[in-house]
Design a protein around this motif. Sequence first.
Motif, PDB file in Angstrom:
ATOM      1  N   GLY A  80       0.820  -1.213   0.000  1.00  0.00           N
ATOM      2  CA  GLY A  80       0.000   0.000   0.000  1.00  0.00           C
ATOM      3  C   GLY A  80       0.852   1.260   0.000  1.00  0.00           C
ATOM      4  O   GLY A  80       0.553   2.223  -0.703  1.00  0.00           O
ATOM      5  N   GLN A  81       1.930   1.232   0.792  1.00  0.00           N
ATOM      6  CA  GLN A  81       2.830   2.383   0.849  1.00  0.00           C
ATOM      7  C   GLN A  81       3.579   2.550  -0.466  1.00  0.00           C
ATOM      8  O   GLN A  81       3.792   3.664  -0.942  1.00  0.00           O
ATOM      9  N   GLN A  82       3.976   1.417  -1.073  1.00  0.00           N
ATOM     10  CA  GLN A  82       4.650   1.471  -2.381  1.00  0.00           C
ATOM     11  C   GLN A  82       3.733   2.085  -3.430  1.00  0.00           C
ATOM     12  O   GLN A  82       4.167   2.916  -4.228  1.00  0.00           O
TER      13      GLN A  82
ATOM     14  N   ILE B  11       2.137   6.657  -6.895  1.00  0.00           N
ATOM     15  CA  ILE B  11       1.156   7.667  -7.339  1.00  0.00           C
ATOM     16  C   ILE B  11       1.733   9.074  -7.140  1.00  0.00           C
ATOM     17  O   ILE B  11       1.637   9.926  -8.030  1.00  0.00           O
ATOM     18  N   ILE B  12       2.344   9.315  -5.996  1.00  0.00           N
ATOM     19  CA  ILE B  12       2.918  10.633  -5.707  1.00  0.00           C
ATOM     20  C   ILE B  12       3.982  10.993  -6.739  1.00  0.00           C
ATOM     21  O   ILE B  12       3.991  12.106  -7.270  1.00  0.00           O
ATOM     22  N   GLY B  13       4.885  10.065  -7.036  1.00  0.00           N
ATOM     23  CA  GLY B  13       5.946  10.327  -8.011  1.00  0.00           C
ATOM     24  C   GLY B  13       5.407  10.632  -9.393  1.00  0.00           C
ATOM     25  O   GLY B  13       5.854  11.576 -10.060  1.00  0.00           O
ATOM     26  N   LYS B  14       4.432   9.850  -9.824  1.00  0.00           N
ATOM     27  CA  LYS B  14       3.824  10.079 -11.146  1.00  0.00           C
ATOM     28  C   LYS B  14       3.060  11.402 -11.178  1.00  0.00           C
ATOM     29  O   LYS B  14       3.135  12.162 -12.144  1.00  0.00           O
ATOM     30  N   ALA B  15       2.318  11.684 -10.106  1.00  0.00           N
ATOM     31  CA  ALA B  15       1.538  12.923 -10.037  1.00  0.00           C
ATOM     32  C   ALA B  15       2.457  14.140  -9.992  1.00  0.00           C
ATOM     33  O   ALA B  15       2.153  15.177 -10.597  1.00  0.00           O
ATOM     34  N   ALA B  16       3.587  14.024  -9.295  1.00  0.00           N
ATOM     35  CA  ALA B  16       4.530  15.149  -9.207  1.00  0.00           C
ATOM     36  C   ALA B  16       5.003  15.544 -10.597  1.00  0.00           C
ATOM     37  O   ALA B  16       5.054  16.730 -10.937  1.00  0.00           O
ATOM     38  N   ARG B  17       5.335  14.569 -11.412  1.00  0.00           N
ATOM     39  CA  ARG B  17       5.799  14.853 -12.773  1.00  0.00           C
ATOM     40  C   ARG B  17       4.664  15.418 -13.632  1.00  0.00           C
ATOM     41  O   ARG B  17       4.863  16.349 -14.408  1.00  0.00           O
ATOM     42  N   LEU B  18       3.472  14.857 -13.475  1.00  0.00           N
ATOM     43  CA  LEU B  18       2.315  15.334 -14.234  1.00  0.00           C
ATOM     44  C   LEU B  18       1.974  16.776 -13.872  1.00  0.00           C
ATOM     45  O   LEU B  18       1.828  17.632 -14.753  1.00  0.00           O
ATOM     46  N   PHE B  19       1.867  17.068 -12.568  1.00  0.00           N
ATOM     47  CA  PHE B  19       1.550  18.432 -12.133  1.00  0.00           C
ATOM     48  C   PHE B  19       2.644  19.404 -12.561  1.00  0.00           C
ATOM     49  O   PHE B  19       2.369  20.553 -12.890  1.00  0.00           O
TER      50      PHE B  19
ATOM     51  N   TYR C 281      -8.115   7.234  -5.067  1.00  0.00           N
ATOM     52  CA  TYR C 281      -8.806   7.762  -3.890  1.00  0.00           C
ATOM     53  C   TYR C 281      -8.745   6.814  -2.690  1.00  0.00           C
ATOM     54  O   TYR C 281      -9.092   7.196  -1.583  1.00  0.00           O
ATOM     55  N   ASN C 282      -8.283   5.608  -2.900  1.00  0.00           N
ATOM     56  CA  ASN C 282      -8.028   4.690  -1.793  1.00  0.00           C
ATOM     57  C   ASN C 282      -6.832   5.192  -0.970  1.00  0.00           C
ATOM     58  O   ASN C 282      -6.742   4.912   0.219  1.00  0.00           O
ATOM     59  N   HIS C 283      -5.938   5.944  -1.625  1.00  0.00           N
ATOM     60  CA  HIS C 283      -4.727   6.433  -0.970  1.00  0.00           C
ATOM     61  C   HIS C 283      -4.772   7.926  -0.628  1.00  0.00           C
ATOM     62  O   HIS C 283      -4.000   8.384   0.217  1.00  0.00           O
ATOM     63  N   PHE C 284      -5.647   8.677  -1.289  1.00  0.00           N
ATOM     64  CA  PHE C 284      -5.720  10.132  -1.097  1.00  0.00           C
ATOM     65  C   PHE C 284      -7.175  10.550  -0.998  1.00  0.00           C
ATOM     66  O   PHE C 284      -7.996  10.130  -1.806  1.00  0.00           O
ATOM     67  N   SER C 285      -7.472  11.401  -0.049  1.00  0.00           N
ATOM     68  CA  SER C 285      -8.863  11.810   0.158  1.00  0.00           C
ATOM     69  C   SER C 285      -9.335  12.790  -0.903  1.00  0.00           C
ATOM     70  O   SER C 285     -10.535  12.949  -1.098  1.00  0.00           O
ATOM     71  N   SER C 286      -8.379  13.463  -1.579  1.00  0.00           N
ATOM     72  CA  SER C 286      -8.757  14.468  -2.568  1.00  0.00           C
ATOM     73  C   SER C 286      -7.587  14.728  -3.513  1.00  0.00           C
ATOM     74  O   SER C 286      -6.444  14.356  -3.227  1.00  0.00           O
ATOM     75  N   LYS C 287      -7.892  15.400  -4.592  1.00  0.00           N
ATOM     76  CA  LYS C 287      -6.847  15.831  -5.523  1.00  0.00           C
ATOM     77  C   LYS C 287      -5.900  16.805  -4.822  1.00  0.00           C
ATOM     78  O   LYS C 287      -4.685  16.784  -5.064  1.00  0.00           O
ATOM     79  N   ASP C 288      -6.439  17.646  -3.928  1.00  0.00           N
ATOM     80  CA  ASP C 288      -5.607  18.578  -3.173  1.00  0.00           C
ATOM     81  C   ASP C 288      -4.569  17.839  -2.330  1.00  0.00           C
ATOM     82  O   ASP C 288      -3.394  18.204  -2.326  1.00  0.00           O
ATOM     83  N   GLU C 289      -5.007  16.828  -1.607  1.00  0.00           N
ATOM     84  CA  GLU C 289      -4.064  16.069  -0.770  1.00  0.00           C
ATOM     85  C   GLU C 289      -2.943  15.488  -1.631  1.00  0.00           C
ATOM     86  O   GLU C 289      -1.766  15.569  -1.269  1.00  0.00           O
TER      87      GLU C 289
END
Length: 197
Positions: free
Chosen positions: A4-6, A11-19, A44-52
């Motif tokens: 789950g942490q992986q 997701i964070i790494g991919k989103a960072a590049r996308l944003f 959304y299983n890992h993040f409550s919102s797009k903001d988070e």
Amino acid sequence: MRKGQQTREYIIGKAARLFNRQGYRGSAISDIMEETGLRKGGIYNHFSSKDELAFEAFDYAVNVLKERYMKAIEGKESRVDQLISLFSIYNNIVEDPPLEGGCPLLNTAVDSDDTHPELKQKAQAAMNRWYDLVRMIIRSGIKKGEFRDDLDIEPVVTYLTATFEGGVMLSKLYGDSGYMQQTFRQMKAYILKELVK
């Protein structure tokens, strides 16, 4: 590390590049789904919102930059060399950026300026840490007798940072690292001529 942490970090790494490429407003959840290969529920299983997710992605992007800064100054005894090396990290921004999409501080500052106060605050806090690093190098260089002791540090830090970010912007705009390389040469000349004792 648990699965789950992986997945969360993936997701964070991919989103960072996308944003960083498209901006927060320019990136929909469907873009994040495409980038990660996950369904909406998986995100959304890992993040409550797009903001988070955006906040964590920004922190990740800033950490990538911090690692590149620290690597650039590692092993350099001279504060002059440290300062020059610090500003060299984007010399090949088009071919080898620290993070795809350019400077996350610059991108987030522009993207969130009037539209997302929380992201703007995060960008300001990250820029404050950058200013602190540059100030620390200059102050230490003054104490070691490398930089002039009559320097007015705040205008120097602002000038170097604004010039640096301008070079990043031009290289990204034209898809040509030559703009950053030219900017860096001018910054190096300024440091050696105006700051060094």
